[in-house]
Structures are given as structure tokens and as C-alpha cells.
Design an enzyme around this catalytic site. Structure first.
Site, mmCIF file in Angstrom:
data_model
loop_
_atom_site.group_PDB
_atom_site.id
_atom_site.type_symbol
_atom_site.label_atom_id
_atom_site.label_comp_id
_atom_site.label_asym_id
_atom_site.label_seq_id
_atom_site.Cartn_x
_atom_site.Cartn_y
_atom_site.Cartn_z
ATOM 1 C CG ASP A 1 -1.989 1.201 1.440
ATOM 2 O OD1 ASP A 1 -1.903 2.153 0.501
ATOM 3 O OD2 ASP A 1 -2.679 1.306 2.326
ATOM 4 C CG ASN B 1 3.089 3.694 -13.800
ATOM 5 O OD1 ASN B 1 2.544 4.563 -14.423
ATOM 6 N ND2 ASN B 1 2.409 2.882 -13.262
ATOM 7 C CE1 TYR C 1 -3.909 12.105 -12.102
ATOM 8 C CE2 TYR C 1 -4.414 13.664 -13.891
ATOM 9 C CZ TYR C 1 -3.727 12.355 -13.534
ATOM 10 O OH TYR C 1 -3.159 11.555 -14.365
ATOM 11 C CB ALA D 1 -2.476 20.428 -7.324
ATOM 12 C CE LYS E 1 -0.336 12.045 -12.187
ATOM 13 N NZ LYS E 1 0.835 10.792 -12.034
ATOM 14 C CB ILE F 1 -2.521 6.510 -22.194
ATOM 15 C CG1 ILE F 1 -1.466 7.432 -22.313
ATOM 16 C CG2 ILE F 1 -2.110 5.227 -22.655
ATOM 17 C CD1 ILE F 1 -0.764 7.636 -23.680
#
Length: 249
Positions: free
Chosen positions: A56, A83, A147, A149, A151, A180
Site C-alpha cells: 500500500d 508510475n 489531480y 496539482a 501532477k 492513453i
């Protein structure tokens, strides 16, 4: 093969973009340890150059143990691919502190502290770190404040790590994928009116959306000696989508 014998830790490598990364690394001769919450499929479990660990990555106490076990199984770590991540849509009016914290924990905290834990191994051979960011670290879709922020944070962190770790011979770069293809994205498109796929493809100058292997190709390059003079960069892999200015319809 560019990566023959390289020892690579990939978080979230069992499906989606992560699977495309793992498949390309294996094709290039690497040994790969996949770290994620769930199990990997039978094909990966039975591959002679794959190790799979369940963890986790929102739990800060997991990082040191995960890296130590990967290093023991592989005999070291040459490349770290951060990733694993989370993405959900929530308006600014609705997002809760717990949801924000979850996004930050997986998308931002885990990459930094996995890097910290892996440093002794990466220093041994002048290793490479590849972070998976997003074009949403550059622009944004609706309801993606958290999200985007995280990235954008990954992109900034990548540059900072490149500066801090260069003296140790460690390079750090990021990839910012565009759209993708995945099971989730195909299910989303299936709910839209006819013509949505064609309209989406038309947003991309290359005429199509991305495939997980497209990101895998970029990871192979950044993990290899072919990119030895490249560090601190965020490489956009989006089929030209963010380069294409829209015209009025």
C-alpha cells in the site's frame, strides 16, 4: 537490447500505462520488480525476469521495506519508475480533505520517499529515476484540481531531484502522458454519443490516441544510456494534443 540486465522497480506496473512500461522494459532485457496494491496477472507472475510485491503505497511505513525487498530480490536497483497514482473527479466545492490527502499521498509523497529509500542503490551505478506526470500538470480538465496539482508537483519535483542528485550521478526525468487508451477510457467513450472517438482522435495531430506502449517506449529511452545527457526534463508524450491550438467550430 538497451537495458540488458538493468534492475528496475516499477510502481503500479500491472496494468494500464504501467503494464506498457513493464512490457517494453522486459523486451529490452531488464529485470523488473512490480510494486502495487493488487496482484499481477499470470503472464507476469510466471515471467522469469519479473518479481511482484504487494504494498500500500499510501502508507509511509511501507517505502523502506519495499525498496529493501526489491533490492534483495533483484540484487540492487538501477532504475526507479514512479508510475502508481490515483485520479478521480471532484469539484472544488465538493472535495474533502481526506480525498485531497489520498491523492497527494499516492501521486506525490510516494514518489519522493521511494526515491529517498532507493538512493543508496541508485548511487551505486549512477541510476535513473523516471516519474510519470501528466499533461494535466500543464493544463487541466474540469473537476481535476487535486489531480492537476499533484501532477504539476511531480513535474517540479523532477526538476528539483535532477538538481539535487546530479552530483551522485543520478538522472531524473518525467513523462507527461496525454490520453492513453485503457479499459476505463474505453468504457468512458462508450457512454458518449456516436462520433466521440473520431472527435477525440481529431484532437491529436498524429491521428490517434496513445497506447501504454507509447509511454513504455519513452521510459526505455530515459532509463537507458541513450539519454545520458538528459536530466530535469518533462517530456510530453501526447500525440501533439497540447501543441494543437483549437479553432472555432
Amino acid at each position: 537490447m538497451h537495458l540488458q540486465g538493468r534492475r528496475v522497480l516499477v510502481t503500479g506496473g500491472g496494468r494500464g500505462i504501467g503494464r506498457g512500461i513493464v512490457d517494453r522494459l522486459l523486451e529490452e532485457g531488464a529485470r523488473v520488480a512490480i510494486v502495487q496494491r493488487g496482484d499481477v496477472d499470470e503472464v507476469l507472475r510466471e515471467h522469469p525476469r519479473v518479481e511482484a510485491l504487494r504494498a500500500d503505497l499510501t502508507d509511509p511505513s511501507a517505502y523502506a521495506g519495499v525498496v529493501a525487498e526489491v533490492a534483495e530480490r533483484l540484487g540492487g536497483i538501477d532504475v526507479l519508475v514512479n508510475n502508481a497514482g490515483a485520479m478521480f473527479e471532484r469539484s472544488v466545492a465538493e472535495i474533502s480533505p481526506d480525498e485531497w490527502d489520498l491523492m497527494v499521498a499516492l501521486n506525490l509523497r510516494a514518489p519522493l520517499f521511494l526515491t529517498q529509500a532507493a538512493l543508496p542503490h541508485l548511487r551505486d551505478g549512477g541510476g535513473a529515476i523516471v516519474n510519470i506526470g501528466s499533461i494535466e500538470g500543464i493544463g487541466a480538465n474540469p473537476q481535476h484540481a487535486a489531480y492537476s496539482a499533484t501532477k504539476a508537483g511531480i513535474h517540479g519535483m523532477t526538476r528539483a531531484l535532477a538538481v539535487d542528485l546530479g552530483a551522485d550521478g543520478i538522472r531524473c526525468n518525467a513523462i507527461a502522458p496525454g490520453w492513453i487508451d485503457s479499459d476505463l477510457s474505453e468504457a468512458y467513450l462508450a457512454e458518449l454519443p456516436d462520433g466521440a472517438r473520431a472527435a477525440l482522435d481529431a484532437l491529436h495531430p498524429v491521428g490517434r490516441t496513445g497506447r501504454p506502449r507509447d509511454i513504455g517506449d519513452a521510459v526505455v529511452f530515459l532509463a537507458s544510456d541513450a539519454s545520458a545527457f538528459l536530466t530535469g526534463e518533462v517530456i510530453v508524450v501526447d500525440g501533439g494534443r497540447t501543441a494543437h491550438l483549437p479553432l472555432p467550430s
